[in-house]
Design a protein around this motif. Sequence first.
Motif, PDB file in Angstrom:
ATOM      1  N   ARG A  30      43.461  45.794  50.559  1.00 40.01           N
ATOM      2  CA  ARG A  30      44.655  45.002  50.253  1.00 40.01           C
ATOM      3  C   ARG A  30      45.490  44.835  51.511  1.00 40.01           C
ATOM      4  N   SER A  31      46.245  43.746  51.568  1.00 34.91           N
ATOM      5  CA  SER A  31      47.112  43.514  52.726  1.00 34.91           C
ATOM      6  C   SER A  31      48.159  42.468  52.383  1.00 34.91           C
ATOM      7  N   ASP A  32      48.989  42.187  53.371  1.00 35.85           N
ATOM      8  CA  ASP A  32      49.896  41.048  53.275  1.00 35.85           C
ATOM      9  C   ASP A  32      49.154  39.792  53.735  1.00 35.85           C
ATOM     10  N   ASN A  33      49.890  38.693  53.852  1.00 35.93           N
ATOM     11  CA  ASN A  33      49.370  37.394  54.255  1.00 35.93           C
ATOM     12  C   ASN A  33      48.774  37.429  55.671  1.00 35.93           C
ATOM     13  N   HIS A  34      47.774  36.603  55.909  1.00 30.56           N
ATOM     14  CA  HIS A  34      46.976  36.684  57.135  1.00 30.56           C
ATOM     15  C   HIS A  34      47.380  35.712  58.222  1.00 30.56           C
ATOM     16  N   ASP A  35      48.435  34.929  58.028  1.00 28.78           N
ATOM     17  CA  ASP A  35      48.718  33.904  59.030  1.00 28.78           C
ATOM     18  C   ASP A  35      49.226  34.488  60.341  1.00 28.78           C
ATOM     19  N   LEU A  36      49.649  35.758  60.342  1.00 27.75           N
ATOM     20  CA  LEU A  36      50.103  36.406  61.572  1.00 27.75           C
ATOM     21  C   LEU A  36      49.019  37.263  62.220  1.00 27.75           C
ATOM     22  N   LEU A  37      47.825  37.270  61.661  1.00 23.58           N
ATOM     23  CA  LEU A  37      46.752  38.035  62.289  1.00 23.58           C
ATOM     24  C   LEU A  37      46.508  37.547  63.717  1.00 23.58           C
ATOM     25  N   THR A  38      46.403  38.494  64.630  1.00 21.31           N
ATOM     26  CA  THR A  38      46.016  38.152  65.990  1.00 21.31           C
ATOM     27  C   THR A  38      44.508  37.909  66.034  1.00 21.31           C
ATOM     28  N   HIS A 124      45.174  39.746  48.902  1.00 22.48           N
ATOM     29  CA  HIS A 124      46.472  39.739  49.576  1.00 22.48           C
ATOM     30  C   HIS A 124      47.389  38.700  48.936  1.00 22.48           C
ATOM     31  N   CYS A 125      48.681  38.883  49.173  1.00 20.59           N
ATOM     32  CA  CYS A 125      49.677  37.887  48.782  1.00 20.59           C
ATOM     33  C   CYS A 125      50.500  37.585  50.030  1.00 20.59           C
ATOM     34  N   HIS A 126      51.788  37.415  49.909  1.00 20.57           N
ATOM     35  CA  HIS A 126      52.586  37.103  51.101  1.00 20.57           C
ATOM     36  C   HIS A 126      53.042  38.385  51.805  1.00 20.57           C
ATOM     37  N   ALA A 127      53.716  39.255  51.066  1.00 15.21           N
ATOM     38  CA  ALA A 127      54.204  40.495  51.669  1.00 15.21           C
ATOM     39  C   ALA A 127      53.268  41.670  51.442  1.00 15.21           C
ATOM     40  N   GLY A 128      52.301  41.498  50.553  1.00 13.82           N
ATOM     41  CA  GLY A 128      51.372  42.586  50.271  1.00 13.82           C
ATOM     42  C   GLY A 128      51.912  43.625  49.304  1.00 13.82           C
ATOM     43  N   ARG A 129      52.914  43.242  48.523  1.00 14.71           N
ATOM     44  CA  ARG A 129      53.520  44.201  47.596  1.00 14.71           C
ATOM     45  C   ARG A 129      53.329  43.803  46.144  1.00 14.71           C
ATOM     46  N   ALA A 145      41.209  54.632  37.043  1.00 17.86           N
ATOM     47  CA  ALA A 145      42.285  55.382  37.692  1.00 17.86           C
ATOM     48  C   ALA A 145      43.419  55.633  36.707  1.00 17.86           C
ATOM     49  N   SER A 146      44.075  56.756  36.864  1.00 17.80           N
ATOM     50  CA  SER A 146      45.210  57.099  36.007  1.00 17.80           C
ATOM     51  C   SER A 146      46.441  56.300  36.418  1.00 17.80           C
ATOM     52  N   HIS A 147      47.418  56.252  35.515  1.00 19.71           N
ATOM     53  CA  HIS A 147      48.686  55.625  35.863  1.00 19.71           C
ATOM     54  C   HIS A 147      49.277  56.275  37.113  1.00 19.71           C
ATOM     55  N   GLU A 148      49.198  57.574  37.184  1.00 19.25           N
ATOM     56  CA  GLU A 148      49.772  58.295  38.324  1.00 19.25           C
ATOM     57  C   GLU A 148      49.135  57.851  39.636  1.00 19.25           C
ATOM     58  N   ALA A 149      47.823  57.709  39.646  1.00 20.56           N
ATOM     59  CA  ALA A 149      47.125  57.309  40.868  1.00 20.56           C
ATOM     60  C   ALA A 149      47.460  55.874  41.245  1.00 20.56           C
ATOM     61  N   ILE A 150      47.585  55.003  40.249  1.00 19.63           N
ATOM     62  CA  ILE A 150      47.909  53.599  40.516  1.00 19.63           C
ATOM     63  C   ILE A 150      49.326  53.482  41.063  1.00 19.63           C
ATOM     64  N   VAL A 151      50.257  54.208  40.470  1.00 19.96           N
ATOM     65  CA  VAL A 151      51.643  54.188  40.944  1.00 19.96           C
ATOM     66  C   VAL A 151      51.716  54.738  42.370  1.00 19.96           C
ATOM     67  N   ALA A 152      50.937  55.764  42.666  1.00 22.38           N
ATOM     68  CA  ALA A 152      50.947  56.348  44.014  1.00 22.38           C
ATOM     69  C   ALA A 152      50.495  55.334  45.049  1.00 22.38           C
ATOM     70  N   ASP A 153      49.459  54.543  44.714  1.00 23.69           N
ATOM     71  CA  ASP A 153      49.047  53.503  45.660  1.00 23.69           C
ATOM     72  C   ASP A 153      50.140  52.455  45.812  1.00 23.69           C
ATOM     73  N   TYR A 154      50.702  52.018  44.708  1.00 21.91           N
ATOM     74  CA  TYR A 154      51.724  50.972  44.749  1.00 21.91           C
ATOM     75  C   TYR A 154      52.908  51.382  45.620  1.00 21.91           C
ATOM     76  N   THR A 155      53.373  52.602  45.482  1.00 21.40           N
ATOM     77  CA  THR A 155      54.564  53.041  46.211  1.00 21.40           C
ATOM     78  C   THR A 155      54.264  53.370  47.671  1.00 21.40           C
ATOM     79  N   ALA A 156      53.001  53.299  48.086  1.00 25.23           N
ATOM     80  CA  ALA A 156      52.677  53.431  49.508  1.00 25.23           C
ATOM     81  C   ALA A 156      53.125  52.208  50.293  1.00 25.23           C
ATOM     82  N   THR A 157      53.441  51.114  49.578  1.00 24.41           N
ATOM     83  CA  THR A 157      53.965  49.904  50.199  1.00 24.41           C
ATOM     84  C   THR A 157      55.481  50.000  50.301  1.00 24.41           C
ATOM     85  N   GLU A 158      56.019  49.688  51.469  1.00 23.68           N
ATOM     86  CA  GLU A 158      57.464  49.790  51.686  1.00 23.68           C
ATOM     87  C   GLU A 158      58.217  48.909  50.690  1.00 23.68           C
TER      88      GLU A 158
END
Length: 208
Positions: A30-38, A124-129, A145-158
């Motif tokens: 997963r990631s944010d939008n790719h238009d800024l990729l070098t 990906h989407c625009h901000a990746g969140r 995956a459990s709810h706990e594991a899914i939430v943990a991945d989600y909150t790894a995004t700022e």
Amino acid sequence: MDLPDCVNARDLGGTPLAGGATIRMRALLRSDNHDLLTEAGIAAVRELGVGRIIDLRHGWEAREFPSPFVDDEIYRNLPLLGVYPGFDPTAPDDYRPEVDHAPERVAAAFTAFAEAPPGPVLVHCHAGRDRAGIMTAIALAVAGASHEAIVADYTATEGAEAKTMQDLLDHFDSEHGGVPAYLANGGVSPHHLTAVRERLTGVPGQDS
């Protein structure tokens, strides 16, 4: 993952599943939008051997901020969400009305994932969140995956709040009978549910 100049780029491999299993490495990215990729970032995506890129942005976003992969066979622009009645962009994050309004869009993106050729699937989407967060949450839930594991991945995004994802997962369970049932009601076949589960876990299974 190091994809200059992407943010929120990560491999979902290692996400825990029931019984001590985990999501396979290089199965779901997963990631944010790719238009800024070098140039180095574009090369890094290609070196990963990505089999499909699923761009969840609206069509206008994809046109205004085009992906460097837009002409590649691996690329698909499949807007995940529409603007539902009463939509308020200033309101606190709440994905529940969005998924209720657009089950066929979610099903189309999930089906593209299920039918992807070999190699990692990068969503990906625009901000990746938000949209990337919804799509990866759905895929992880299908894999077990459990709810706990899914939430943990989600909150790894700022900027991502645990309550937003927990509310969505609870909503899937209480209003739709779970994520697989929600997808099925949107038009996803049992074969596609099984294909995603096998892709993410490496464990063969029967159609749900």
